[in-house]
Design a protein around this motif. Sequence first.
Motif, PDB file in Angstrom:
ATOM      1  N   GLY A 161     114.565 141.490  22.391  1.00  0.00           N
ATOM      2  CA  GLY A 161     114.203 142.309  23.340  1.00  0.00           C
ATOM      3  C   GLY A 161     112.983 141.843  23.971  1.00  0.00           C
ATOM      4  O   GLY A 161     112.270 142.187  25.248  1.00  0.00           O
ATOM      5  N   ARG A 220     109.750 138.424  28.949  1.00  0.00           N
ATOM      6  CA  ARG A 220     110.258 139.812  29.549  1.00  0.00           C
ATOM      7  C   ARG A 220     109.229 141.107  28.975  1.00  0.00           C
ATOM      8  O   ARG A 220     109.232 141.697  29.509  1.00  0.00           O
ATOM      9  N   VAL A 221     108.418 140.833  28.064  1.00  0.00           N
ATOM     10  CA  VAL A 221     107.504 141.711  27.719  1.00  0.00           C
ATOM     11  C   VAL A 221     105.832 141.609  27.722  1.00  0.00           C
ATOM     12  O   VAL A 221     105.414 140.606  26.771  1.00  0.00           O
ATOM     13  N   CYS A 238     102.844 142.430  27.047  1.00  0.00           N
ATOM     14  CA  CYS A 238     102.100 143.407  26.808  1.00  0.00           C
ATOM     15  C   CYS A 238     102.535 142.367  25.323  1.00  0.00           C
ATOM     16  O   CYS A 238     101.012 142.794  24.240  1.00  0.00           O
ATOM     17  N   PHE A 290      98.890 140.878  21.341  1.00  0.00           N
ATOM     18  CA  PHE A 290      99.009 140.628  20.114  1.00  0.00           C
ATOM     19  C   PHE A 290      98.809 139.634  20.054  1.00  0.00           C
ATOM     20  O   PHE A 290      98.345 138.953  18.884  1.00  0.00           O
ATOM     21  N   CYS A 335      94.566 139.736  19.791  1.00  0.00           N
ATOM     22  CA  CYS A 335      94.743 140.516  18.807  1.00  0.00           C
ATOM     23  C   CYS A 335      94.685 139.855  17.724  1.00  0.00           C
ATOM     24  O   CYS A 335      93.534 139.740  15.841  1.00  0.00           O
ATOM     25  N   VAL A 383      91.659 138.739  14.686  1.00  0.00           N
ATOM     26  CA  VAL A 383      91.741 138.935  13.823  1.00  0.00           C
ATOM     27  C   VAL A 383      90.981 137.202  13.106  1.00  0.00           C
ATOM     28  O   VAL A 383      90.388 137.385  11.901  1.00  0.00           O
ATOM     29  N   ASN A 431      88.676 136.231  10.479  1.00  0.00           N
ATOM     30  CA  ASN A 431      88.332 136.255   9.229  1.00  0.00           C
ATOM     31  C   ASN A 431      86.928 134.477   8.903  1.00  0.00           C
ATOM     32  O   ASN A 431      86.880 134.915   7.898  1.00  0.00           O
ATOM     33  N   ASN A 435      95.368 139.257   3.202  1.00  0.00           N
ATOM     34  CA  ASN A 435      94.741 138.178   3.011  1.00  0.00           C
ATOM     35  C   ASN A 435      94.978 138.094   5.012  1.00  0.00           C
ATOM     36  O   ASN A 435      94.630 136.984   5.290  1.00  0.00           O
ATOM     37  N   ALA A 436      95.718 138.595   5.291  1.00  0.00           N
ATOM     38  CA  ALA A 436      95.692 137.553   6.497  1.00  0.00           C
ATOM     39  C   ALA A 436      94.687 138.625   7.516  1.00  0.00           C
ATOM     40  O   ALA A 436      94.606 138.342   8.689  1.00  0.00           O
ATOM     41  N   GLY A 437      93.348 139.573   6.902  1.00  0.00           N
ATOM     42  CA  GLY A 437      92.996 139.747   7.811  1.00  0.00           C
ATOM     43  C   GLY A 437      93.014 140.913   8.307  1.00  0.00           C
ATOM     44  O   GLY A 437      92.043 141.740   9.155  1.00  0.00           O
ATOM     45  N   ILE A 438      94.056 141.704   8.716  1.00  0.00           N
ATOM     46  CA  ILE A 438      94.764 143.002   9.068  1.00  0.00           C
ATOM     47  C   ILE A 438      93.783 144.738   8.181  1.00  0.00           C
ATOM     48  O   ILE A 438      93.763 144.900   8.954  1.00  0.00           O
ATOM     49  N   ARG A 447      91.422 146.469   9.825  1.00  0.00           N
ATOM     50  CA  ARG A 447      90.196 146.088   9.913  1.00  0.00           C
ATOM     51  C   ARG A 447      90.220 145.436  11.653  1.00  0.00           C
ATOM     52  O   ARG A 447      88.998 145.144  12.221  1.00  0.00           O
ATOM     53  N   VAL A 448      91.431 145.479  11.828  1.00  0.00           N
ATOM     54  CA  VAL A 448      91.318 145.178  13.543  1.00  0.00           C
ATOM     55  C   VAL A 448      92.286 146.395  14.078  1.00  0.00           C
ATOM     56  O   VAL A 448      93.622 146.184  14.352  1.00  0.00           O
ATOM     57  N   CYS A 453      92.754 146.264  17.508  1.00  0.00           N
ATOM     58  CA  CYS A 453      93.868 145.389  18.191  1.00  0.00           C
ATOM     59  C   CYS A 453      95.435 145.475  17.791  1.00  0.00           C
ATOM     60  O   CYS A 453      95.851 145.175  18.700  1.00  0.00           O
ATOM     61  N   ILE A 454      95.090 145.720  16.698  1.00  0.00           N
ATOM     62  CA  ILE A 454      96.804 145.247  16.311  1.00  0.00           C
ATOM     63  C   ILE A 454      97.757 146.701  16.950  1.00  0.00           C
ATOM     64  O   ILE A 454      99.225 146.210  16.840  1.00  0.00           O
ATOM     65  N   ASN A 486      97.372 147.609  19.652  1.00  0.00           N
ATOM     66  CA  ASN A 486      98.383 147.874  21.053  1.00  0.00           C
ATOM     67  C   ASN A 486      99.680 147.091  20.628  1.00  0.00           C
ATOM     68  O   ASN A 486      99.749 146.945  21.561  1.00  0.00           O
ATOM     69  N   PHE A 487      99.716 145.882  19.708  1.00  0.00           N
ATOM     70  CA  PHE A 487     101.024 145.602  19.323  1.00  0.00           C
ATOM     71  C   PHE A 487     102.003 146.933  19.187  1.00  0.00           C
ATOM     72  O   PHE A 487     102.920 145.906  19.607  1.00  0.00           O
ATOM     73  N   CYS A 514     103.627 147.722  22.437  1.00  0.00           N
ATOM     74  CA  CYS A 514     104.279 146.659  22.955  1.00  0.00           C
ATOM     75  C   CYS A 514     105.466 146.995  22.176  1.00  0.00           C
ATOM     76  O   CYS A 514     106.165 147.191  23.241  1.00  0.00           O
ATOM     77  N   GLU A 557     107.064 149.793  23.832  1.00  0.00           N
ATOM     78  CA  GLU A 557     107.902 149.710  24.738  1.00  0.00           C
ATOM     79  C   GLU A 557     108.210 148.222  24.711  1.00  0.00           C
ATOM     80  O   GLU A 557     109.776 149.094  25.855  1.00  0.00           O
ATOM     81  N   VAL A 558     109.240 147.736  24.265  1.00  0.00           N
ATOM     82  CA  VAL A 558     110.201 146.745  23.923  1.00  0.00           C
ATOM     83  C   VAL A 558     111.279 147.678  24.003  1.00  0.00           C
ATOM     84  O   VAL A 558     112.044 146.992  24.206  1.00  0.00           O
ATOM     85  N   ALA A 561     112.541 149.330  26.927  1.00  0.00           N
ATOM     86  CA  ALA A 561     113.191 148.663  28.033  1.00  0.00           C
ATOM     87  C   ALA A 561     114.489 148.977  26.761  1.00  0.00           C
ATOM     88  O   ALA A 561     115.570 148.049  28.380  1.00  0.00           O
ATOM     89  N   ASN A 562     114.739 148.338  25.593  1.00  0.00           N
ATOM     90  CA  ASN A 562     115.739 147.869  25.360  1.00  0.00           C
ATOM     91  C   ASN A 562     117.035 149.556  25.875  1.00  0.00           C
ATOM     92  O   ASN A 562     118.368 148.838  26.051  1.00  0.00           O
TER      93      ASN A 562
END
Lengths: 88, 88
Positions: A45, A61-62, A64, A68, A71, A75, A79, B43-46, B61-62, B64-65, B67-68, B71, B74-75, B78-79
């Motif tokens: 989607g 389509r998205v 927002c 990501f 973000c 990250v 790092n 390892n991804a720094g998240i 650590r983040v 803002c994740i 927000n994902f 989102c 929201e997807v 929408a679907n």
Amino acid sequence: MGHPSRVYMVEELSRGERCVCELTEMVGADVSTVSKHLSVLKNAGIVSDEKRGSQVFYSLRVPCILNFFLCVEEVLKANAAEHSALAG
Amino acid sequence: MGHPSRVYMVEELSRGERCVCELTEMVGADVSTVSKHLSVLKNAGIVSDEKRGSQVFYSLRVPCILNFFLCVEEVLKANAAEHSALAG
DNA sequence: TTGCCGTTTGGCGTAATGGCCAAATGATTA
DNA sequence: TAATCATTTGGCCATTACGCCAAACGGCAA
């Protein structure tokens, strides 16, 4: 998501619609590979497709989803800062 | 990212730090599996970890994740709307 | 219809991922 | 030191994901 090619394509689509051929050229992989990636994004989607003539145009389509990526950049910056702190 | 267990753990960590044992109980998988997921996220720094006594506490650590995830919701909405439109 | 172009789908080999068990590590207590 | 708890790591197997090629599909032009 999470695949470099898909991330790249979504970023590109955030600038406007693109046909498969354009995305293929940008990604540098086989057309079938790109088509499959787009299929994944479509099923999720995230993108929508519109056929015009013999070409298929994909669009984001998205919006927002871009948050990501912002973000992700954050990250990566965090790092990098950490690694330089460890190094120095 | 992209794995249900990891998404779940990040969401949980957004509410505060959790030790591995807590996350393990929540996810319902083997401790080693959870530990590996956490290792990926680290390892991804998240996430970041902090050892206190014999326990290891992980924290997000983040921010803002999140927000994902908004989102993603929201997807999904929408679907769902699209599917109901197709059905109706 | 035939042929061409753009795209999608199927198939196959390879690589990566996820999950559990078992073993190793580190901290705590006796 | 020995025993125990919390966590991590390695091994192994099953599943999934990627990427290419080849074939199929749909639109367009001759």
